[in-house]
Design a protein around this motif. Sequence first.
Motif, short mmCIF file in Angstrom:
data_model
loop_
_atom_site.label_atom_id
_atom_site.label_comp_id
_atom_site.label_asym_id
_atom_site.label_seq_id
_atom_site.Cartn_x
_atom_site.Cartn_y
_atom_site.Cartn_z
N ALA A 172 47.45 65.21 85.31
CA ALA A 172 47.44 66.68 85.19
C ALA A 172 48.49 67.14 84.19
N THR A 173 48.20 68.22 83.51
CA THR A 173 49.16 68.79 82.57
C THR A 173 49.75 70.05 83.18
N LYS A 174 50.99 70.33 82.83
CA LYS A 174 51.67 71.50 83.35
C LYS A 174 52.62 72.03 82.28
N ARG A 175 52.58 73.34 82.07
CA ARG A 175 53.49 73.94 81.11
C ARG A 175 54.40 74.93 81.83
N PHE A 176 55.68 74.82 81.60
CA PHE A 176 56.64 75.72 82.23
C PHE A 176 57.03 76.83 81.25
N ASP A 177 57.30 78.01 81.81
CA ASP A 177 57.67 79.14 80.96
C ASP A 177 58.96 78.87 80.21
N PHE A 178 59.95 78.28 80.90
CA PHE A 178 61.23 77.94 80.27
C PHE A 178 61.73 76.62 80.84
N VAL A 179 62.49 75.92 80.02
CA VAL A 179 63.21 74.73 80.47
C VAL A 179 64.64 74.87 79.98
N VAL A 180 65.59 74.78 80.91
CA VAL A 180 67.01 74.86 80.58
C VAL A 180 67.64 73.49 80.80
N LYS A 181 68.38 73.02 79.80
CA LYS A 181 69.04 71.72 79.90
C LYS A 181 70.54 71.92 79.94
N THR A 182 71.15 71.45 81.01
CA THR A 182 72.61 71.46 81.10
C THR A 182 73.10 70.01 81.03
N GLU A 183 74.38 69.84 81.15
CA GLU A 183 74.94 68.49 81.06
C GLU A 183 74.45 67.60 82.19
N ASN A 184 74.22 68.20 83.36
CA ASN A 184 73.89 67.40 84.53
C ASN A 184 72.47 67.52 85.04
N GLN A 185 71.72 68.52 84.54
CA GLN A 185 70.46 68.81 85.19
C GLN A 185 69.45 69.43 84.21
N ILE A 186 68.18 69.32 84.57
CA ILE A 186 67.10 70.01 83.85
C ILE A 186 66.51 71.03 84.81
N TYR A 187 66.39 72.27 84.36
CA TYR A 187 65.84 73.34 85.19
C TYR A 187 64.54 73.83 84.57
N VAL A 188 63.47 73.76 85.33
CA VAL A 188 62.17 74.22 84.85
C VAL A 188 61.84 75.55 85.53
N PHE A 189 61.42 76.53 84.74
CA PHE A 189 61.22 77.89 85.23
C PHE A 189 59.75 78.30 85.21
N GLU A 190 59.35 79.04 86.24
CA GLU A 190 58.12 79.80 86.22
C GLU A 190 58.50 81.26 86.49
N THR A 191 57.87 82.19 85.78
CA THR A 191 58.18 83.61 85.95
C THR A 191 56.89 84.41 86.10
N ASN A 192 56.92 85.43 86.94
CA ASN A 192 55.77 86.33 87.03
C ASN A 192 56.20 87.63 87.71
N PHE A 193 55.40 88.65 87.47
CA PHE A 193 55.63 89.97 88.07
C PHE A 193 54.28 90.52 88.51
N TYR A 194 54.21 90.98 89.76
CA TYR A 194 52.96 91.50 90.28
C TYR A 194 53.15 92.93 90.75
N ALA A 195 52.61 93.86 89.98
CA ALA A 195 52.70 95.27 90.34
C ALA A 195 51.71 95.63 91.44
N SER A 196 50.63 94.87 91.55
CA SER A 196 49.62 95.13 92.57
C SER A 196 49.27 93.83 93.28
N GLY A 197 48.72 93.96 94.49
CA GLY A 197 48.42 92.79 95.30
C GLY A 197 47.08 92.15 94.96
N GLY A 198 46.73 91.16 95.77
CA GLY A 198 45.46 90.45 95.57
C GLY A 198 45.55 89.05 96.15
N SER A 199 44.40 88.43 96.31
CA SER A 199 44.35 87.09 96.90
C SER A 199 45.07 86.05 96.04
#
Length: 283
Positions: free
Chosen positions: A190-217
């Motif tokens: 499977a392929t996966k793309r992250f919105d952001f990836v932050v690299k520090t000296e000790n760790q890799i942080y992968v980010f997902e971001t979203n905003f939902y103004a209205s609801g839904g399933s």
Amino acid sequence: MALRDFNAWLGEFRESISSYNYYVDFEKVYRNVDKIKVELNILNSLIGEKDIEQKFLDLVSKYPEVLKCIPLLLAVRQQEIFAMDDKGSFKYSFKVQNVSPEQYSYFMTATGLYDLLSNHIINNLVDYVCGVEVGLDSNGRKNRGGHLMEDLVEEFIKETGKEYYKEMYLTDIEKKWGVDLSSVSSSGKATKRFDFVVKTENQIYVFETNFYASGGSKLNETSRSYKMLSQQIDGSEGVTFIWVTDGLGWKSARKNLEQTFEVMDTIFNIKELEDGILSEVLI
């Protein structure tokens, strides 16, 4: 990090993050109108004409390039339009002439464009098309809305001064830093793309971001999938998953979100970003 209360956290969620240019991208509108401004001004000569059909045939014969403007007069972006009635069906090309001028004239009659022009319902096609473009651009709000949250989060990431990358694929992360994320990719299936990836000296942080103004399933599924993703990444040494989300739409899916909140320490809202949470987390 201090113990957080879900209800208090959810209570910080916002109604909107819309910027002023979210509603209409006027620069894009003006660019699109300028591209056909000359042709529109030529077609302006049809306004108020009584013998509009003959005038149109004369214009198409002398200035065939005016045809490319016609779809936009109907608020259509495509340069090919299919239409049918009891006289037959036709696929009109407004990029390369593919039917007779008389057939294009019939198109103008049947769609009501002749009536629009000859009866002075409008006075200037440049102004008219500008309005059409504004209307069509409203369809782009969904795309702009999707980027609003990414742009907002990016500013907070920049403030940390850490090395970061946008829209990075899981396979690229593995290659660049030699980490094993097979638990996420189903061993490369499977392929996966992250919105952001932050690299520090000790760790890799992968980010997902979203905003939902209205609801839904969709929100329930989003919450469940990110909960699973967090658990999968927890099994990968040197990698941490961060989810930044917000929006009053979550009020309708609070139960699933709460379940994720209870097992995921690195789910944040905008208020927490404003309070400097990323500087505490990205170490």
